[in-house]
Design an enzyme around this catalytic site. Structure first.
Site, PDB file in Angstrom:
ATOM      1  N   GLY A 167       0.828  -1.207   0.000  1.00  0.00           N
ATOM      2  CA  GLY A 167       0.000   0.000   0.000  1.00  0.00           C
ATOM      3  C   GLY A 167       0.850   1.240   0.000  1.00  0.00           C
ATOM      4  O   GLY A 167       2.044   1.205   0.333  1.00  0.00           O
ATOM      5  N   THR A 191      -1.004   4.388   4.850  1.00  0.00           N
ATOM      6  CA  THR A 191      -2.276   3.677   4.865  1.00  0.00           C
ATOM      7  C   THR A 191      -2.436   2.766   6.075  1.00  0.00           C
ATOM      8  O   THR A 191      -3.533   2.254   6.307  1.00  0.00           O
ATOM      9  CB  THR A 191      -2.442   2.847   3.580  1.00  0.00           C
ATOM     10  OG1 THR A 191      -1.265   2.051   3.378  1.00  0.00           O
ATOM     11  CG2 THR A 191      -2.631   3.753   2.374  1.00  0.00           C
ATOM     12  N   GLU A 212      -7.702  32.758 -10.506  1.00  0.00           N
ATOM     13  CA  GLU A 212      -8.382  31.767  -9.664  1.00  0.00           C
ATOM     14  C   GLU A 212      -9.867  31.701  -9.986  1.00  0.00           C
ATOM     15  O   GLU A 212     -10.462  30.617  -9.994  1.00  0.00           O
ATOM     16  CB  GLU A 212      -8.159  32.092  -8.179  1.00  0.00           C
ATOM     17  CG  GLU A 212      -6.705  32.070  -7.735  1.00  0.00           C
ATOM     18  CD  GLU A 212      -6.021  30.747  -8.015  1.00  0.00           C
ATOM     19  OE1 GLU A 212      -6.704  29.699  -8.020  1.00  0.00           O
ATOM     20  OE2 GLU A 212      -4.798  30.744  -8.252  1.00  0.00           O
ATOM     21  N   HIS A 267     -10.535  29.474 -12.993  1.00  0.00           N
ATOM     22  CA  HIS A 267     -10.673  28.055 -12.631  1.00  0.00           C
ATOM     23  C   HIS A 267     -12.071  27.774 -12.086  1.00  0.00           C
ATOM     24  O   HIS A 267     -12.729  26.795 -12.470  1.00  0.00           O
ATOM     25  CB  HIS A 267      -9.642  27.675 -11.559  1.00  0.00           C
ATOM     26  CG  HIS A 267      -8.235  27.625 -12.045  1.00  0.00           C
ATOM     27  ND1 HIS A 267      -7.833  26.835 -13.074  1.00  0.00           N
ATOM     28  CD2 HIS A 267      -7.114  28.284 -11.612  1.00  0.00           C
ATOM     29  CE1 HIS A 267      -6.529  26.980 -13.277  1.00  0.00           C
ATOM     30  NE2 HIS A 267      -6.073  27.865 -12.406  1.00  0.00           N
ATOM     31  N   ASP A 290      -0.406  24.212 -13.885  1.00  0.00           N
ATOM     32  CA  ASP A 290      -1.642  23.771 -14.536  1.00  0.00           C
ATOM     33  C   ASP A 290      -1.344  23.121 -15.881  1.00  0.00           C
ATOM     34  O   ASP A 290      -1.933  22.085 -16.227  1.00  0.00           O
ATOM     35  CB  ASP A 290      -2.571  24.970 -14.746  1.00  0.00           C
ATOM     36  CG  ASP A 290      -2.990  25.630 -13.435  1.00  0.00           C
ATOM     37  OD1 ASP A 290      -3.047  24.907 -12.423  1.00  0.00           O
ATOM     38  OD2 ASP A 290      -3.254  26.844 -13.430  1.00  0.00           O
TER      39      ASP A 290
END
Length: 628
Positions: free
Chosen positions: A213, A217, A435, A438, A512
């Protein structure tokens, strides 16, 4: 542990005392009265002869075999007072004794004392003795410390921590959110406690369990719970502790570990980060690491070799199962491979309930709301989240954790520390439009995740942030959802282009664009979501495992590579044009929201959607998200 200054004083004080006595004895060994070189005023030999000829000498005491004399004489310059003078005599004056007798002067000769040789010998031996004694205590102390210098001859012994009955303080009830893994491991505990239940029907105890994992976790926590529940001897060691700089040490430690385990069977051996020693053999340019491979070979032999290891269960944990040797993963060595995934919303709620036991929460706190807001968080992330909220509560001098601390803690865990607020100006306005680009594109796309909030408060490296929270845990993502995410990610760059013009586009969209390009390329090369058709041209991971994949990686032709690039470009350009069209159509609401965001610095999702709905039809998302 003693402080360094205390140790220095303990060694320095005895040395100073002994040195003082040696210094006193050295001068006393000269045999002079008073034990000091300054017992008498020095006088030259020529002046001594003048005094002798003038009958001013009263007595003479000879020392050091006639080389030094202490003379008592009267000095006319001091009113004929008697003085005590020291004279260094030449060795070639045999007539001196005769002249002293002829002048009727009292003289006496004092024999040479042998203490000087003794003190000199002790002075030469004192430092080596102190050094030997210090080394003795140093090695004696290190013998009592595991792994210290005194253990130099034990480097081939296993470094595993051993507990006859492991008191880890962790039970299965303390492990939440990974019920499937717990159920598998509870069977292992039952095997150890009640083996007759399984042997009666011909079942044999599993030899090994591999926990796989991502970090955080709860793999190590599960091992602690097994140790606490089983009540059998428990050995724990890290994979990196097997290998040393000395050849053959790792294999020797493996043998020693299993020897101790067989003596205490039935027992559990837990190896954390087993990929440190269990990597594939032969991987690497020019061959592998011989020492590590010898250690792995010994581990394979001990787990399922000629002699076997009846009654020993090996539990190992790793987050890199792809690099493990295939011989290590086969049944008979690791019979079970348990995947410990990030928890779903139900698991996150259970984990939050466990970690909230010792936290003082206000009545307004809803753990279910926090669980819905934190998709993708592991157990370690959730524990850290509540701990950060508790720290903020104490810093703000509140009596209980409120939702404000939870929200700030989520922001800090995800994005980093809060930075200095931006000063109103052109830069702040540009970031606000970025912002909001977006946010408004994501809000008006049906398949995009809903907006949680938009803020101009800097966090980490980001000057502003737009938060999107998925409505549910998404294991499968559709083509429409990926395209919506690409379009939303390009909304910031599109807003800069439309509002300020192409010349004013900034570097703020750099991250981005990296994400957009990666998603578009995966659509083409992995998911078959392009005109190339249902083809998988790249594996799940593009990283090369040195020596295994370097020469055997699947390649495709230059023509296919060119078509892949063209498809990626087409997907990104289509989404970018769509984002710019949305920005142009919503210019009015975008200007209003920009003024509001610059004034308030933060707009939450509900308020944002309410304002946008006054100017455009906000599509209903497939699942309504619980607002926080």
């Amino acid at each position: 542990m003693k402080s360094p200054w205390r140790v220095i004083l303990l060694w320095a004080l005895p040395a100073l005392v002994i040195g003082f006595f040696l210094w006193q004895g050295a001068f006393a060994s000269a045999g002079l009265p008073g034990g000091s070189n300054t017992a008498a005023t020095r006088m030259s030999y020529g002046r001594f002869l003048d005094y002798l000829n003038s009958d001013r000498i009263e007595s003479v005491d000879l020392y050091e075999g006639g080389r030094t004399a202490i003379v008592q004489a009267t000095d006319p310059e001091l009113d004929n007072r008697l003085q005590r003078l020291r004279v260094d005599l030449p060795a070639s004056d045999p007539e001196l004794i005769t002249r002293l007798r002829e002048s009727n002067i009292d003289f006496d000769s004092h024999p040479v004392q042998n203490e000087g040789a003794i003190w000199g010998l002790l002075g030469n031996l004192i430092f080596p003795l102190l050094l030997i004694v210090g080394l003795f205590f140093l090695f004696r102390r290190s013998n009592n410390v595991a792994g210290g210098p005194g253990q130099a001859m034990n480097f081939g012994k296993s470094k595993a921590r051993f507990q006859m009955e492991a008191q880890t303080g962790v039970m299965f009830e303390d492990v939440a959110g990974i019920e499937e893994a717990k159920e598998e491991l509870q069977e292992v505990v039952t095997f150890l406690k009640k083996p007759e239940r399984f042997t009666a029907v011909g079942a044999r105890i599993p030899k090994g369990v591999l926990l796989v994992g991502q970090p955080g976790t709860g793999k190590t926590l599960l091992a602690k719970a097994i140790a606490g529940e089983a009540g059998v001897p428990f050995f724990s060691i890290s994979g990196s502790e097997f290998v040393e700089m000395f050849v053959g040490v790792g294999a020797s430690r493996v043998r020693d570990l299993f020897k101790k385990a067989k003596e205490n069977a039935p027992c559990i051996v837990f190896i954390d980060e087993i990929d440190a020693v269990g990597r594939q053999r032969g991987a690497g340019i020019g061959g592998g690491n011989d020492e590590r491979e010898q250690t792995l070979n010994q581990l394979l032999t001990e787990m399922d070799g000629f002699e076997g290891n009846t009654g020993i269960i090996i539990i190992a944990a790793t987050n890199r199962p792809d690099v493990l040797d295939l011989a290590l993963l086969r049944p008979g060595r690791f019979d079970r491979q348990i995947t410990v995934d990030a928890p779903d919303i139900k698991g996150r709620l259970e984990i939050l309930e466990v970690h909230a036991r010792d936290k003082k929460l206000s009545e307004e706190i809803s753990l279910d709301a926090i669980a819905r807001r934190t998709p993708g968080f592991t157990g370690a992330d959730l524990a850290n989240l509540l701990n950060e909220a508790a720290i903020l509560t104490a810093r703000r001098r509140k009596e209980a954790i409120t939702m404000a601390e939870i929200n700030d803690a989520v922001d800090r865990v995800v994005a980093g520390m809060e930075g200095t607020p931006l000063v109103d100006g052109k830069s702040k306005r540009l970031i606000a439009y970025h912002e909001l680009g977006h946010a408004i594109v994501g809000t008006l796309l049906k398949h995009h995740d809903p907006v949680q909030k938009v803020t101009l408060v800097p966090r980490g490296q980001a000057r502003g942030l737009t938060w999107f929270t998925p409505s549910e845990d998404q294991t499968l993502i559709s083509k429409a959802q990926i395209e919506a995410r690409i379009t939303g990610a390009l909304g910031g760059r599109a807003a800069e282009d439309v509002i300020f013009g192409d010349a004013e586009v900034t570097t703020g969209a750099g991250n981005d664009l990296q994400q957009v390009t990666g998603m578009a390329r995966q659509m083409v090369t992995r998911f078959g979501m392009s005109e190339l058709g249902p083809l998988s041209l790249e594996g799940q991971s593009s990283e090369v495992f040195l020596g295994r994949d370097l020469m055997t990686r699947s390649e495709y032709s230059d023509e296919i590579a060119s078509r892949v690039d063209a498809q990626v470009k087409a997907i990104v350009e289509g989404c970018y044009n769509n984002a710019k069209q949305i920005i142009r159509d919503q210019r009015t609401v975008l200007d209003r929201l920009a003024d509001l965001l610059i004034d308030k610095e933060t707009i939450d999702g509900e308020e944002f959607r309410r304002i946008v709905s006054e100017y455009a039809d906000v599509p209903e998302k497939e699942q309504e998200r619980l607002s926080i």
